[in-house]
Design a protein around this motif. Structure first.
Motif, PDB file in Angstrom:
ATOM      1  N   THR A  46      12.387  -6.395   0.782  1.00 51.25           N
ATOM      2  CA  THR A  46      13.640  -7.039   1.187  1.00 51.25           C
ATOM      3  C   THR A  46      13.414  -8.459   1.685  1.00 51.25           C
ATOM      4  OG1 THR A  46      13.428  -6.019   3.366  1.00 51.25           O
ATOM      5  CG2 THR A  46      14.744  -4.851   1.722  1.00 51.25           C
ATOM      6  N   ASP A  47      12.440  -8.643   2.563  1.00 47.74           N
ATOM      7  CA  ASP A  47      12.114  -9.963   3.086  1.00 47.74           C
ATOM      8  C   ASP A  47      10.729 -10.364   2.587  1.00 47.74           C
ATOM      9  OD1 ASP A  47      14.467 -10.251   4.705  1.00 47.74           O
ATOM     10  OD2 ASP A  47      13.592  -8.751   6.046  1.00 47.74           O
ATOM     11  N   PRO A  48      10.461 -11.667   2.465  1.00 43.56           N
ATOM     12  CA  PRO A  48       9.131 -12.092   2.031  1.00 43.56           C
ATOM     13  C   PRO A  48       8.043 -11.551   2.951  1.00 43.56           C
ATOM     14  CG  PRO A  48      10.673 -13.936   1.978  1.00 43.56           C
ATOM     15  CD  PRO A  48      11.377 -12.802   2.664  1.00 43.56           C
ATOM     16  N   VAL A  49       6.966 -11.044   2.339  1.00 42.92           N
ATOM     17  CA  VAL A  49       5.821 -10.507   3.078  1.00 42.92           C
ATOM     18  C   VAL A  49       4.632 -11.428   2.839  1.00 42.92           C
ATOM     19  CG1 VAL A  49       4.233  -8.560   3.343  1.00 42.92           C
ATOM     20  CG2 VAL A  49       6.656  -8.131   2.866  1.00 42.92           C
ATOM     21  N   ASP A  65       4.736 -11.949  -1.103  1.00 45.41           N
ATOM     22  CA  ASP A  65       5.453 -10.974  -1.907  1.00 45.41           C
ATOM     23  C   ASP A  65       6.933 -11.163  -1.612  1.00 45.41           C
ATOM     24  OD1 ASP A  65       6.163  -8.801  -3.431  1.00 45.41           O
ATOM     25  OD2 ASP A  65       5.692  -7.321  -1.892  1.00 45.41           O
ATOM     26  N   THR A  66       7.748 -11.372  -2.636  1.00 41.79           N
ATOM     27  CA  THR A  66       9.144 -11.752  -2.418  1.00 41.79           C
ATOM     28  C   THR A  66      10.107 -10.722  -2.997  1.00 41.79           C
ATOM     29  OG1 THR A  66       9.254 -13.012  -4.489  1.00 41.79           O
ATOM     30  CG2 THR A  66       8.531 -14.198  -2.515  1.00 41.79           C
ATOM     31  N   ALA A  67      11.353 -10.798  -2.536  1.00 47.48           N
ATOM     32  CA  ALA A  67      12.405  -9.929  -3.054  1.00 47.48           C
ATOM     33  C   ALA A  67      12.732 -10.302  -4.495  1.00 47.48           C
ATOM     34  CB  ALA A  67      13.648 -10.049  -2.181  1.00 47.48           C
ATOM     35  N   GLY A  68      13.220  -9.334  -5.259  1.00 45.83           N
ATOM     36  CA  GLY A  68      13.551  -9.574  -6.658  1.00 45.83           C
ATOM     37  C   GLY A  68      14.696 -10.543  -6.831  1.00 45.83           C
ATOM     38  N   LEU A  69      14.571 -11.424  -7.815  1.00 48.90           N
ATOM     39  CA  LEU A  69      15.593 -12.451  -8.034  1.00 48.90           C
ATOM     40  C   LEU A  69      16.840 -11.907  -8.727  1.00 48.90           C
ATOM     41  CD1 LEU A  69      13.253 -15.396  -8.960  1.00 48.90           C
ATOM     42  CD2 LEU A  69      14.752 -15.279  -6.986  1.00 48.90           C
ATOM     43  N   ASP A  70      16.817 -10.611  -9.079  1.00 44.99           N
ATOM     44  CA  ASP A  70      18.024  -9.989  -9.625  1.00 44.99           C
ATOM     45  C   ASP A  70      18.660  -9.047  -8.608  1.00 44.99           C
ATOM     46  OD1 ASP A  70      15.873  -8.256  -9.718  1.00 44.99           O
ATOM     47  OD2 ASP A  70      16.556  -7.227 -11.527  1.00 44.99           O
ATOM     48  N   ASP A  71      18.288  -9.219  -7.324  1.00 48.83           N
ATOM     49  CA  ASP A  71      18.881  -8.407  -6.260  1.00 48.83           C
ATOM     50  C   ASP A  71      20.391  -8.628  -6.235  1.00 48.83           C
ATOM     51  OD1 ASP A  71      18.958  -6.630  -4.182  1.00 48.83           O
ATOM     52  OD2 ASP A  71      17.392  -7.620  -3.016  1.00 48.83           O
TER      53      ASP A  71
END
Length: 398
Positions: A46-49, A65-71
């Motif tokens: 959900t949030d960048p790690v 590690d980032t959230a998906g851009l199709d969220d």
């Protein structure tokens, strides 16, 4: 070792792509640690790690590690916005493709990455789930394209090497703060005032980094408060090769240090180390062009509790208003936030950027240039309004 390096000197590597492309699994494979939660459920991240790692020969890096851009949905849009903020300050991007390969999401993402001039690698993950040669991805002339598997480790080492090869040149060759201004055996006097804004029990990061580099150059560093300068100079058996002062006291220090001793400030050193000193000096000339009602952005790289005589929120606005005699309006933006409506500002005065990497600082400068907004930094602006700028930048142009 990687956990000891200042955040602002780390290479930042962002893994970006759609939900369930395997970004979390891939960052775990790259670092050899389970630092990101892995699930078949789309949208787990959900949030960048962030993960600190030692990627030799580059040294300390940070993987995101980032959230998906199709969220999707309102919350999904916020997650995508957070991902794009990470991308904005990244030095290298890894575009992670899922089983479906290259879709419109990734194509739009790659276009954005190219506009930001970020080197990138395309990693088609989950190679262990595909038949050999199935759904080949067209070659990208601007970036390597690798088939990888976070599950069985296929081509993970090749991906690491591709990241190393894509890193900006300054991460492959050491960038100096002060080392090119001094020689082995030189004496350097550092002037550090202790006021309300000084952190208890420690020095601020730019001071620590400058002192460390003095030692690395086999030179000798001496630290004094501003009222002890004369005693320190009298105690040296030869003139110091350089005096480095906190910007807040530069006017009095310039009066105490003889003209034949090179003098600069910590913030001016960082203007060069983290940005482009020439452009920041040129930006300071805009102070003379300010008019009543103009807006000035104070850019802070880190969020902090402001004190009664805060340098960015109190002193610089006061000094600039006194110098120009104009009724100016100041706005403060902290941390990694930078306003989208830059056009409303006549000038940006940025901190030394010790908590930003150079990529983000240069990108902020480029964004100002695109919007035709002048930008300078704390140390350069203070030296300008105190009337000592020519002397402060002289050591860099000898």
């Amino acid at each position: 070792m990687s956990g000891k390096a200042p955040r602002g000197v780390r290479l930042v590597i962002a893994l970006v792509g759609r939900r369930n492309a395997g970004k979390s699994s891939l960052i775990n494979a790259l670092t050899g640690q389970d630092i990101a939660i892995v699930s078949d459920m789309p949208g787990t991240t959900t949030d960048p790690v962030a993960k600190s790692y030692e990627l030799l020969p580059l040294g300390p890096v940070t993987f995101y590690d980032t959230a998906g851009l199709d969220d999707q949905g309102e919350l999904g849009e916020l997650r995508v916005k957070a991902t794009r903020k990470i991308l904005y300050r990244s030095d290298v991007a890894v575009v992670v493709l899922g089983e479906d390969g290259l879709t419109g999401y990734e194509q739009a993402l790659i276009e954005t990455i190219r506009e930001l001039d970020i080197p990138y690698i395309v990693a088609w993950n989950k190679a262990d789930l595909r038949e050999p040669g199935a759904n080949p991805i067209p070659a990208d002339p601007a970036a390597p394209v690798l088939e990888v598997s976070a599950t069985d480790g296929r081509n993970v080492d090749r991906l690491k090497q591709a990241i190393i090869d894509a890193a900006p040149p300054e991460y492959r060759q050491e960038r100096l703060i002060v080392g090119d201004l001094i020689d082995e055996g030189d004496c350097v006097l550092c002037v550090v005032p202790i006021d309300l804004a000084a952190p208890k029990g420690r020095l601020i990061l730019p001071q620590v980094q400058v002192l460390r580099e003095i030692l690395d150059c086999d030179a000798m560093g001496t630290i004094v408060k501003e009222r002890e300068i004369q005693a320190a100079l009298d105690g040296f058996n030869r003139k110091p090769a350089l005096v480095v002062s906190d910007s807040q006291v530069i006017m009095s220090v310039a009066g105490d240090v003889p003209d034949d001793i090179p003098l600069t400030t910590f913030s001016t050193l960082f203007a060069r180390y983290k940005g482009d000193l020439n452009r920041l000096v040129q930006g300071a000339a805009a102070i003379d062009r300010l008019k009543d009602g103009d807006r000035v952005l104070i850019g802070e790289a880190c969020s902090h509790h402001d004190v009664a005589d805060d340098i960015g929120r109190v002193k610089i606005p006061r000094w600039m208003s006194q110098y120009t005699g104009r009724d100016l309006h100041f706005e403060v933006y902290s941390g990694h936030d930078f306003p989208e409506d830059l056009e409303k500002f006549s000038l940006v005065v940025h901190c030394g950027a010790c908590m930003l990497n150079r990529t983000e600082m240069l990108r902020r400068m480029a964004e100002c240039a695109r919007r035709d907004v002048s930008i300078t930094n704390y140390g350069v602006a203070i030296s300008k309004v105190q009337g000592v700028l020519d002397r402060i930048i002289a050591p860099f142009f000898r």
